[in-house]
Motif scaffolding. Structure first.
Motif, PDB file in Angstrom:
ATOM      1  N   UNK A   1      51.070  30.581  27.075  1.00  0.00           N
ATOM      2  CA  UNK A   1      50.519  31.882  27.503  1.00  0.00           C
ATOM      3  C   UNK A   1      51.551  33.001  27.362  1.00  0.00           C
ATOM      4  N   UNK A   2      52.758  32.729  27.878  1.00  0.00           N
ATOM      5  CA  UNK A   2      53.812  33.748  27.838  1.00  0.00           C
ATOM      6  C   UNK A   2      54.330  33.940  26.414  1.00  0.00           C
TER       7      UNK A   2
ATOM      8  N   UNK B   1      55.504  30.032  19.393  1.00  0.00           N
ATOM      9  CA  UNK B   1      55.573  31.450  19.763  1.00  0.00           C
ATOM     10  C   UNK B   1      56.646  32.154  18.932  1.00  0.00           C
ATOM     11  N   UNK B   2      57.768  31.463  18.687  1.00  0.00           N
ATOM     12  CA  UNK B   2      58.832  32.036  17.848  1.00  0.00           C
ATOM     13  C   UNK B   2      58.280  32.323  16.460  1.00  0.00           C
TER      14      UNK B   2
ATOM     15  N   UNK C   1      46.812  34.748  34.444  1.00  0.00           N
ATOM     16  CA  UNK C   1      47.319  33.393  34.268  1.00  0.00           C
ATOM     17  C   UNK C   1      48.454  33.098  35.243  1.00  0.00           C
ATOM     18  N   UNK C   2      49.369  34.050  35.370  1.00  0.00           N
ATOM     19  CA  UNK C   2      50.487  33.876  36.310  1.00  0.00           C
ATOM     20  C   UNK C   2      49.963  33.671  37.724  1.00  0.00           C
TER      21      UNK C   2
ATOM     22  N   UNK D   1      45.415  31.995  28.270  1.00  0.00           N
ATOM     23  CA  UNK D   1      46.325  32.079  27.145  1.00  0.00           C
ATOM     24  C   UNK D   1      45.608  32.622  25.904  1.00  0.00           C
ATOM     25  N   UNK D   2      44.408  32.107  25.620  1.00  0.00           N
ATOM     26  CA  UNK D   2      43.670  32.556  24.436  1.00  0.00           C
ATOM     27  C   UNK D   2      43.188  33.995  24.558  1.00  0.00           C
ATOM     28  N   UNK D   3      43.066  34.479  25.796  1.00  0.00           N
ATOM     29  CA  UNK D   3      42.572  35.843  25.983  1.00  0.00           C
ATOM     30  C   UNK D   3      43.674  36.831  26.344  1.00  0.00           C
ATOM     31  N   UNK D   4      44.908  36.389  26.239  1.00  0.00           N
ATOM     32  CA  UNK D   4      46.074  37.221  26.567  1.00  0.00           C
ATOM     33  C   UNK D   4      46.019  37.736  28.011  1.00  0.00           C
TER      34      UNK D   4
END
Length: 643
Positions: free
Chosen positions: A417-418, A449-450, A391-392, A383-386
């Motif tokens: 993450x997403x 995230x929003x 991740x999926x 998540x922190x590294x995009x």
DNA sequence: TTAGGGTTAG
């Protein structure tokens, strides 16, 4: 009469199969109904090194008729229970085929199981009229199996009834286990009553009761008892320190550790593991380093837990390289998943995603089995590294490859993450497909995230949802208010604030701390309680000018109030992390890194400003916020502004 | 020949 089989071992040790071969031809099964404890097959058992050898010896014992007597099976059982972990299914099989198992066999098997199976064995012992009568060991072992992983309190009470009926109530070993049993069920009044009524109370009785209070989070009562007890050992100290650490009273834990040393008590690996956790949480790097040196000097045996504690301490104190060095030291034990998890979480909180992924792959190659904690760290790292696709893939492999059911934390990582990556719809879909009800942490991740991606409509919808699930959740409402403020919707932001006031929700005040010469200095927003307040504020004014010259413009977008821009700037410049950084700059020599810990997430403006501060003052600034680390240097942050 | 109490990672 006991028949002795004469058989001498040749000078050169024969191989096991050869020995078995020879035995089976020299020992006649029909003549071995009576046997000697010196029976060669029995002494042979001791030399068995592998499971196959034990199985061969077992087969020979059956053929030789040795299983018609209670002693040989009990010897075999002992052998099967000696390794760690014991060979339980095999031991059960041997036990079931034993004629008249002696009490010793019941006891050791009950102890080895330490699970609901212990209770079944205990019951079979009571039911079987030909079985021996239980003794103090039996009761101690069976009660020790009562607890969250074992059997329940109702059954525990039944066992207790039995032991009272059979007169074991006065046995100190037994009553200490009863104290522990009540303690682990949180029934401290009952534990205390047994403690008060026990006649031969000893040090372990005190420690068991203190452990009960500590485990239940009642550190006050635990400390009172600790102060009352006639003598203390390392377990007493460790228990109370662990109790403090468990409830987040890290400073109190450290203070008691200091008292322990003043009292001349010697800490061991248990104590040090706990104290390291306190250091990690306080970012007390100096104390943590001191413990590392102490471990080497006092020759404390390094185990997986202690190593994990050290790695975690270094990582959480910002010293990820030291953690990595320690992890790669080949002399350190890495058999269990613990040190791997500690290192993985270290990489995750430092945003070193690629290294986390590499470490996980190395872990698989080394046949260290990952657990659910491993995946929390791994997914966080992604998540922190995009690393969305990676991740999926890892998330999907949890069940299919590793047999681990994703829990709510893992879904939380995926939503984060997403969502961070801007895939808001997919994140929301992830929530709708969860097999469990989403909690506020999950919704909060989506709301966060929003905020990052400025999706007001979804933010509003999610905010409303959270209000319904948990109307008093402050963090989420603050997030929602931030979303409104950034888009200058002051009325909406004001409504959220009013809602917070009505529901009595109070925002956790932002608090930043910094360690200086072993002392912690804490700062709240606009704090004026510090002895150096005057100097700090004039330093801040001076700093504001220097930063502006360097090109810094405050990010006033998220200030919750509709006040004029200048006031917003002032409000931002008094944020706790800025106070702590100013204090650090004033009191440490140039070239020293400044380490700040914040209880909440760093705000956008502080993040932006700290980049400038690191350049203007030529200082490395390491900030640990609630979630992760930011290493500021030369005007850049290690998170690459993705956080 | 079997004893009892205290530890870690998100």
């Amino acid at each position: 009469m006991v028949r002795k089989v004469s058989w001498t071992v040749a000078n050169s040790k024969p191989t096991l199969p050869a020995m078995l071969q020879r035995l089976s031809t020299t020992v006649s099964p029909t003549k071995t109904l009576r046997f000697s404890s010196h029976h060669p097959l029995l002494s042979l058992l001791d030399s068995c090194k592998t499971l196959d050898q034990i199985k061969q010896a077992h087969a020979e014992m059956i053929t030789a008729g040795l299983f018609l007597h209670p002693f040989p099976p009990s010897k075999l059982l002992e052998l099967l229970l000696s390794p760690s972990p014991p060979l339980l299914p095999y031991a059960d099989l041997v036990f079931r085929h034993s004629p008249f198992p002696p009490l010793f066999s019941y006891n050791t098997l009950i102890k080895a199981h330490s699970s609901p199976a212990s209770l079944l064995l205990f019951r079979s012992l009571l039911r079987d009229p030909s079985a021996p009568l239980p003794n103090q060991y039996t009761f101690a072992f069976v009660l020790a199996a009562c607890g969250p992983e074992g059997f329940g309190l109702v059954e525990g009470e039944q066992v207790r009834g039995q032991l009272i009926r059979r007169g074991f109530e006065t046995n100190v070993f037994v009553s200490n286990v009863v104290i522990r049993m009540y303690g682990c069920w949180g029934l401290l009044d009952d534990a205390k009553r047994v403690f008060d009524e026990s006649s031969g109370r000893d040090l372990v009785s005190w420690n068991s009761l203190i452990g009960g209070y500590s485990g239940a989070g009642d550190t006050v009562r635990a400390k009172e008892l600790f102060d009352e007890m006639p003598e203390r050992d390392v377990v007493s100290w460790s228990t109370v320190i662990a109790g403090y650490v468990q409830v987040g009273c890290f400073v109190e834990g450290m203070e008691l550790f200091r008292d322990m040393q003043l009292a001349g008590a010697t800490p061991n690996e248990f104590t040090l593991t706990t104290v390291l956790a306190a250091c990690a949480n306080l970012v007390a790097l100096d104390q943590g380093r001191w413990i590392h040196i102490y471990i080497n000097k006092a020759r404390i045996k390094m185990n997986d837990r202690l190593l994990a504690g050290l790695i975690d301490m270094y990582a959480k104190c910002g010293e990820i390289e030291s953690a990595w060095k320690l992890f790669n030291d080949e002399t350190n034990p890495k058999r269990t998943v613990r040190p791997w998890n500690a290192m993985l979480s270290g990489f995750a909180i430092h945003g070193r995603s690629d290294e986390a992924v590499e470490l996980f792959e190395r872990m698989k190659k080394m046949n260290v089995l990952p657990d659910k904690v491993t995946f929390v760290s791994l997914l966080n790292a992604c998540s922190h590294g995009r690393l969305v696709n990676q991740g999926r893939l890892y998330f999907n492999s949890m069940k299919s490859v590793h047999g681990i059911d994703p829990e709510i934390e893992h879904y939380g990582c995926m939503v984060d993450l997403l969502g961070r990556a801007g895939l808001l719809k997919e994140a929301e879909e992830m929530i709708s497909t969860m097999p469990m009800a989403p909690d506020t942490i999950i919704w909060g991740a989506l709301l966060g995230a929003c905020r990052i991606h400025g999706d007001i409509e979804m933010g509003k919808r999610i905010g409303k949802l959270i209000s319904e699930v948990e109307p008093k959740h402050v963090g989420c409402h603050v997030l929602l208010a931030n979303i409104y403020s950034r888009s200058r919707r002051w009325n909406d932001a004001g409504d959220v604030r009013k809602h917070l006031e009505i529901t009595n929700g109070r925002k956790t005040p932002g608090c930043s701390s910094i360690e200086l010469n072993g002392m912690f200095h804490q700062f709240l927003v606009g704090d004026k309680s510090h002895p150096q307040t005057k100097q700090i504020y004039s330093f801040l004014d001076e700093m504001a000018i220097k930063l502006k010259i360097a090109g810094y413009a405050p990010e006033v977008g998220e200030v919750l109030l509709d006040i004029d821009e200048e006031d917003k700037e002032t409000a931002l410049s008094r944020h706790s992390e800025k106070l702590a950084i100013a204090f650090g700059l004033m009191n440490t020599s140039s070239g020293t890194p400044i380490r700040i810990v914040k209880n909440l997430r760093v705000c956008r403006d502080c993040h932006h400003a700290t980049k400038f501060i690191s350049k203007v003052y030529d200082r490395e600034i390491i900030v640990r916020d609630r979630i992760r680390f930011h290493h500021f240097k030369d005007g850049y942050c290690s998170c690459k502004d993705y956080w």
